[in-house]
Design a protein around this motif. Structure first.
Motif, PDB file in Angstrom:
ATOM      1  N   THR A 232       0.834  -1.203   0.000  1.00 37.03           N
ATOM      2  CA  THR A 232       0.000   0.000   0.000  1.00 37.03           C
ATOM      3  C   THR A 232       0.868   1.254   0.000  1.00 37.03           C
ATOM      4  N   LEU A 233       1.929   1.218   0.813  1.00 33.36           N
ATOM      5  CA  LEU A 233       2.827   2.380   0.881  1.00 33.36           C
ATOM      6  C   LEU A 233       3.414   2.702  -0.489  1.00 33.36           C
ATOM      7  N   ALA A 234       3.805   1.653  -1.206  1.00 35.87           N
ATOM      8  CA  ALA A 234       4.420   1.869  -2.519  1.00 35.87           C
ATOM      9  C   ALA A 234       3.446   2.589  -3.448  1.00 35.87           C
ATOM     10  N   VAL A 235       2.194   2.156  -3.431  1.00 30.49           N
ATOM     11  CA  VAL A 235       1.213   2.790  -4.310  1.00 30.49           C
ATOM     12  C   VAL A 235       0.963   4.238  -3.878  1.00 30.49           C
ATOM     13  N   LEU A 236       0.899   4.439  -2.579  1.00 30.20           N
ATOM     14  CA  LEU A 236       0.714   5.796  -2.055  1.00 30.20           C
ATOM     15  C   LEU A 236       1.846   6.703  -2.527  1.00 30.20           C
ATOM     16  N   LEU A 237       3.052   6.178  -2.447  1.00 26.53           N
ATOM     17  CA  LEU A 237       4.229   6.930  -2.889  1.00 26.53           C
ATOM     18  C   LEU A 237       4.105   7.271  -4.374  1.00 26.53           C
ATOM     19  N   THR A 238       3.740   6.275  -5.160  1.00 21.64           N
ATOM     20  CA  THR A 238       3.554   6.504  -6.595  1.00 21.64           C
ATOM     21  C   THR A 238       2.545   7.626  -6.838  1.00 21.64           C
ATOM     22  N   TYR A 239       1.442   7.535  -6.102  1.00 26.33           N
ATOM     23  CA  TYR A 239       0.385   8.524  -6.292  1.00 26.33           C
ATOM     24  C   TYR A 239       0.874   9.917  -5.935  1.00 26.33           C
ATOM     25  N   CYS A 240       1.604  10.013  -4.824  1.00 23.73           N
ATOM     26  CA  CYS A 240       2.099  11.325  -4.397  1.00 23.73           C
ATOM     27  C   CYS A 240       3.067  11.904  -5.419  1.00 23.73           C
ATOM     28  N   ILE A 241       3.951  11.059  -5.938  1.00 25.41           N
ATOM     29  CA  ILE A 241       4.929  11.555  -6.906  1.00 25.41           C
ATOM     30  C   ILE A 241       4.216  12.087  -8.148  1.00 25.41           C
ATOM     31  N   SER A 242       3.147  11.412  -8.558  1.00 26.18           N
ATOM     32  CA  SER A 242       2.542  11.764  -9.846  1.00 26.18           C
ATOM     33  C   SER A 242       1.552  12.920  -9.740  1.00 26.18           C
ATOM     34  N   ARG A 243       1.326  13.389  -8.524  1.00 24.36           N
ATOM     35  CA  ARG A 243       0.316  14.431  -8.341  1.00 24.36           C
ATOM     36  C   ARG A 243       0.822  15.775  -8.878  1.00 24.36           C
ATOM     37  N   VAL A 244       0.129  16.333  -9.836  1.00 23.67           N
ATOM     38  CA  VAL A 244       0.510  17.631 -10.399  1.00 23.67           C
ATOM     39  C   VAL A 244      -0.710  18.539 -10.392  1.00 23.67           C
ATOM     40  N   TYR A 245      -0.659  19.660  -9.721  1.00 27.06           N
ATOM     41  CA  TYR A 245      -1.781  20.619  -9.692  1.00 27.06           C
ATOM     42  C   TYR A 245      -3.119  19.925  -9.483  1.00 27.06           C
ATOM     43  N   LYS A 246      -3.242  19.173  -8.434  1.00 24.27           N
ATOM     44  CA  LYS A 246      -4.488  18.485  -8.085  1.00 24.27           C
ATOM     45  C   LYS A 246      -4.954  17.479  -9.131  1.00 24.27           C
ATOM     46  N   THR A 247      -4.115  17.168 -10.095  1.00 19.89           N
ATOM     47  CA  THR A 247      -4.492  16.103 -11.021  1.00 19.89           C
ATOM     48  C   THR A 247      -3.368  15.074 -11.049  1.00 19.89           C
ATOM     49  N   THR A 248      -3.682  13.914 -11.570  1.00 19.86           N
ATOM     50  CA  THR A 248      -2.651  12.903 -11.750  1.00 19.86           C
ATOM     51  C   THR A 248      -2.703  12.428 -13.188  1.00 19.86           C
ATOM     52  N   PRO A 249      -1.936  13.095 -14.070  1.00 19.80           N
ATOM     53  CA  PRO A 249      -1.921  12.660 -15.463  1.00 19.80           C
ATOM     54  C   PRO A 249      -1.495  11.198 -15.559  1.00 19.80           C
ATOM     55  N   LEU A 250      -2.095  10.484 -16.516  1.00 22.62           N
ATOM     56  CA  LEU A 250      -1.823   9.052 -16.620  1.00 22.62           C
ATOM     57  C   LEU A 250      -0.352   8.763 -16.866  1.00 22.62           C
ATOM     58  N   LEU A 251       0.266   9.584 -17.708  1.00 21.02           N
ATOM     59  CA  LEU A 251       1.675   9.361 -18.009  1.00 21.02           C
ATOM     60  C   LEU A 251       2.519   9.487 -16.749  1.00 21.02           C
ATOM     61  N   MET A 252       2.178  10.500 -15.920  1.00 26.74           N
ATOM     62  CA  MET A 252       2.896  10.681 -14.655  1.00 26.74           C
ATOM     63  C   MET A 252       2.729   9.455 -13.769  1.00 26.74           C
ATOM     64  N   LEU A 253       1.492   8.940 -13.724  1.00 28.36           N
ATOM     65  CA  LEU A 253       1.238   7.752 -12.902  1.00 28.36           C
ATOM     66  C   LEU A 253       2.099   6.578 -13.359  1.00 28.36           C
ATOM     67  N   VAL A 254       2.112   6.370 -14.680  1.00 27.94           N
ATOM     68  CA  VAL A 254       2.890   5.248 -15.217  1.00 27.94           C
ATOM     69  C   VAL A 254       4.355   5.415 -14.872  1.00 27.94           C
ATOM     70  N   LEU A 255       4.869   6.612 -15.109  1.00 32.60           N
ATOM     71  CA  LEU A 255       6.300   6.824 -14.883  1.00 32.60           C
ATOM     72  C   LEU A 255       6.658   6.712 -13.409  1.00 32.60           C
ATOM     73  N   SER A 256       5.838   7.324 -12.537  1.00 35.06           N
ATOM     74  CA  SER A 256       6.214   7.216 -11.122  1.00 35.06           C
ATOM     75  C   SER A 256       6.012   5.790 -10.623  1.00 35.06           C
ATOM     76  N   GLY A 257       5.058   5.056 -11.251  1.00 35.51           N
ATOM     77  CA  GLY A 257       4.937   3.637 -10.926  1.00 35.51           C
ATOM     78  C   GLY A 257       6.217   2.900 -11.243  1.00 35.51           C
ATOM     79  N   ILE A 258       6.796   3.214 -12.392  1.00 40.08           N
ATOM     80  CA  ILE A 258       8.053   2.562 -12.777  1.00 40.08           C
ATOM     81  C   ILE A 258       9.156   2.919 -11.782  1.00 40.08           C
ATOM     82  N   VAL A 259       9.197   4.204 -11.404  1.00 38.52           N
ATOM     83  CA  VAL A 259      10.231   4.645 -10.452  1.00 38.52           C
ATOM     84  C   VAL A 259      10.108   3.871  -9.145  1.00 38.52           C
TER      85      VAL A 259
END
Lengths: 336, 377
Positions: free
Chosen positions: A130-157
């Motif tokens: 759960t922590l890992a996913v939370l981290l991914t979500y936080c990294i990908s958050r941009v201006y109150k949105t989470t663009p899909l590309l950001m989600l994918v990339l931070s998931g990879i990170v």
């Protein structure tokens, strides 16, 4: 969807479930087995006990929980895969995209390294997943949105970060004792599943599945892309969060109890799509049935083929890949 | 005709002489350097100092074997867990805390840091059979003695011969009195094996108890042992190893249904995990395990504690005796394990183990690994 398809989707899992109760390393006379089952189902009818304790324990406390767990995990992983593939509008996405599996794997490896018991392994793996996913979500958050590309990339990170943590633990672990345990755990197995595990991991998986079923129509909108969905009045961010929470609950619970089972979440949605088409309203319930059947069949192989357990991670692809290749050739890729 | 023959003989003589000279020169060199050449456990020839003073003991049982052979003062490096995980190691050797263990901060079988070894410059390193590590040692001119505890063997006799050869080869490495001690150990081993054999040999196949070996690193012992070493040991003790047909993995995972279908009469739990006693308690109170003969008849036993694991290294004869007593107790009623283990400690470790400590060790010394913290320092 025709009536025959619906009937097949209901009958198939039940049938395979019943058959798998008859399979196992301990030879049990089918008649005795039916008697044992009947005595439990129709408990109000007094029945003479003609079987040994061993038979009853094997059927009711070993085969039954294992089959139930395999079905739940198979269903959960497939529906999460289908939901993610719809949400990301990408056929290569699996439920582990946001790093849940590597996080959970790290949690489990850490607990094994620290000589903790099975309950702590489960808890720690759920927590880190759960922590890992939370981290991914936080990294990908941009201006109150989470663009899909950001989600994918931070998931990879995040995935690769936790993957190297796992490697680090493997490197430090005792090669004679802990390393095999960690490796075996990561390859996945239902070998240790007990009745209690279903009570602990059942609720998150079932709640997750219900949640996804609840939003399944809106996933159709999401698959048109963020902007179009928003233009159609969908609360895209909220929907994303719901889908991510549901899939994370399912996959973290699944991984925590039976290791990283790959392939199911990636391929079962495609098989279902070939069969019932890309409409998520129909697709998601279908993945539940097909995923449950598939993983149950695989697990039946894993526990009965040899006297030692075969890790699921090996079997899912060895058995699944030729089948999928055959379907690919036949459909010529025209289903997505 | 005649001439040619004389010529041939002369040529031959000259050739022999040259070769001889070479050898003389080499031996002279060896003498000058004060080194000797020995054969290690793997059959490699290695050149080591005449009197080995600082040995780095890396593989698990190497410390225990060197210590047993009287090489206490010749040890320079040990693995960290040698002094943290085995309480009896500290008890029998007060010097244990003085040895350096700086080389083993991480998993010893992983890639080695050769510079650390060069810095410490041990006389000889005892190491696992890991080819690229050995090559590194050779490139750094550090003599490396390859120790291979679990060689593949066809039958029990070959396995014992291998173990005895290993012991003799270790003695050769240490030199001096160790050689006699190794011989003493070999005859002790033969004697015990002969004793066990004489009593278990004639048990017919269908009366032999079925034995399951479980690891203690989980909630239950579903990861098991497989391999010839285990199978041979159990069959010599009068039992049948239920996992004898599993090939491949050393610690394969099995499922409970499989264990129930084997229905073992005896379950042996090893000491590797954190709390073996807890594992035993777990399965004894578990309704799912209670259908097994072993659990019903309370024949779930834990391997006793030793200077290293009792079932490895030099203490194997005592372990086999213990195992035989657990597998076929009716044949070994006259054998008192407390006496046996005390005799072994006195005779081979030169240590007076008190009755109380011997009983404690036989009970497993409350968990080897869990004692890690209390025995530190």
């Amino acid at each position: 969807m025709t009536r025959t398809k619906i009937a097949a989707l209901i009958i198939m899992p039940l049938l395979i479930f019943l058959i798998s109760l008859f399979l196992g390393r301990l030879l049990i006379d089918p008649l005795t087995l039916i008697k044992v089952l009947c005595s439990k189902v129709f408990f109000f009818i007094p029945m003479e006990k003609t079987w040994s304790d061993a038979v009853e324990i094997v059927v009711l406390r070993i085969r039954l929980p294992r089959a139930v767990m395999a079905m739940m995990v198979g269903a959960g992983l497939s529906i999460s895969g289908a939901a993610f593939q719809g949400m990301f509008n990408n056929p290569l996405v699996s439920p582990y995209l946001l790093g849940v599996s590597s996080g959970a794997g790290f949690g489990a490896a850490l607990a094994i390294l620290m000589d903790r018991g099975a309950a702590s392994i489960q808890f720690s793996s759920f927590l880190f997943g759960t922590l890992a996913v939370l981290l991914t979500y936080c990294i990908s958050r941009v201006y109150k949105t989470t663009p899909l590309l950001m989600l994918v990339l931070s998931g990879i990170v995040v995935s690769s970060l936790f993957m190297s943590f796992i490697s680090l633990i493997k490197f430090v672990a005792d090669p004679e004792e802990k390393l095999p345990t960690i490796v075996f755990w990561i390859m996945g197995s239902f070998g240790g599943v007990r009745l209690e595990d279903i009570i602990i991991t059942g609720p998150p998986i079932i709640i997750g599945i219900m949640g996804l079923l609840f939003v399944r129509w809106r996933i159709n909108l999401m698959s048109m892309g963020d902007r179009e969905a928003r233009a159609m009045g969908t609360k895209v961010e909220l929907l994303k969060v719901i889908i991510i929470i549901c899939t994370t609950m399912i996959s973290a619970a699944a991984v925590s109890v039976c290791g990283i089972i790959g392939w199911v979440g990636l391929v079962i949605p495609h098989i279902c799509r070939m069969w019932v088409g890309p409409d998520h309203k129909v697709l998601l319930p279908t993945t539940i049935a097909v995923g449950a059947c598939y993983l149950l069949i695989i697990d039946n192989f894993a526990r009965t083929m040899t006297s030692s357990e075969i890790p699921l991670g090996i079997l899912t692809a060895i058995i699944g890949a030729p089948f999928f290749a055959y379907l690919l050739r036949r459909s010529k890729g025209g289903w997505f | 005709m005649y001439k040619i023959q004389i010529k041939n003989v002369l040529c031959f003589l000259i050739l022999m002489l040259t070769i001889n000279c070479f050898f003389w020169e080499n031996m002279a060199l060896a003498q000058e350097k004060k080194t000797r050449i020995i054969v290690d456990n793997y059959g490699r020839h290695i050149e080591i100092p005449k009197k080995v003073k600082r040995i780095a003991c890396m593989p698990g049982s190497s410390y225990e074997m060197v210590f047993m052979l009287g090489g206490k003062d010749q040890i320079g490096q040990i693995r960290k867990d040698h002094r943290t995980a085995y309480p009896l190691a500290n008890l029998t050797n007060p010097d244990l805390i003085n040895y350096s263990s700086s080389l083993t901060n991480i998993n010893p079988k992983a890639r080695i840091n050769i510079e650390e070894f060069i810095k410490i410059a041990p006389d000889v390193v005892i190491y696992y059979n890991v080819p690229n590590a050995i090559q590194k040692f050779e490139e750094a001119f550090i003599p490396v003695y390859v120790y291979q505890p679990n060689k593949k063997s066809k039958d029990f006799d070959e396995a014992i011969r291998g173990e005895k050869n290993t012991m003799r080869s270790f003695a050769n490495l240490l030199g001096g009195k160790a050689v006699q001690k190794a011989e003493k150990w070999c005859s002790y081993y033969d004697e015990k094996v002969a004793l066990i054999r004489s009593r278990t040999e004639n048990i017919p196949e269908d009366q032999r108890p079925r034995v399951y070996m479980g690891n203690s690193w989980g909630r239950n012992p579903l990861s098991t042992w497989a391999g010839n070493t285990m199978t041979f040991a159990i069959s010599i003790c009068g039992g049948i190893c239920v996992t004898k047909d599993i090939k491949g993995a050393k610690f394969p995972e099995v499922n409970l249904e499989q264990v129930i279908s084997w229905n073992p009469d005896v379950i042996i739990i090893d000491n590797h995990g954190r709390e073996p006693d807890k594992v035993i308690k777990n399965i004894c109170n578990d309704p799912e395990w209670s259908v097994l003969n072993a659990v019903k008849n309370k024949r779930v036993h834990r391997i006793p504690s030793g200077v290293f694991f009792l079932d490895k290294g030099s203490s194997r004869p005592v372990y086999l005796l213990w195992l035989a007593k657990q597998v076929t107790p009716e044949k070994f009623t006259d054998i008192d394990m407390v006496d046996e283990i005390r005799f072994y400690f006195k005779e081979f470790y030169d240590f007076d183990l008190s009755r109380k400590d011997a009983e404690h060790a036989l009970r497993g010394w409350d968990g080897n690994y869990s004692n890690k913290k209390s025995t530190k320092g």
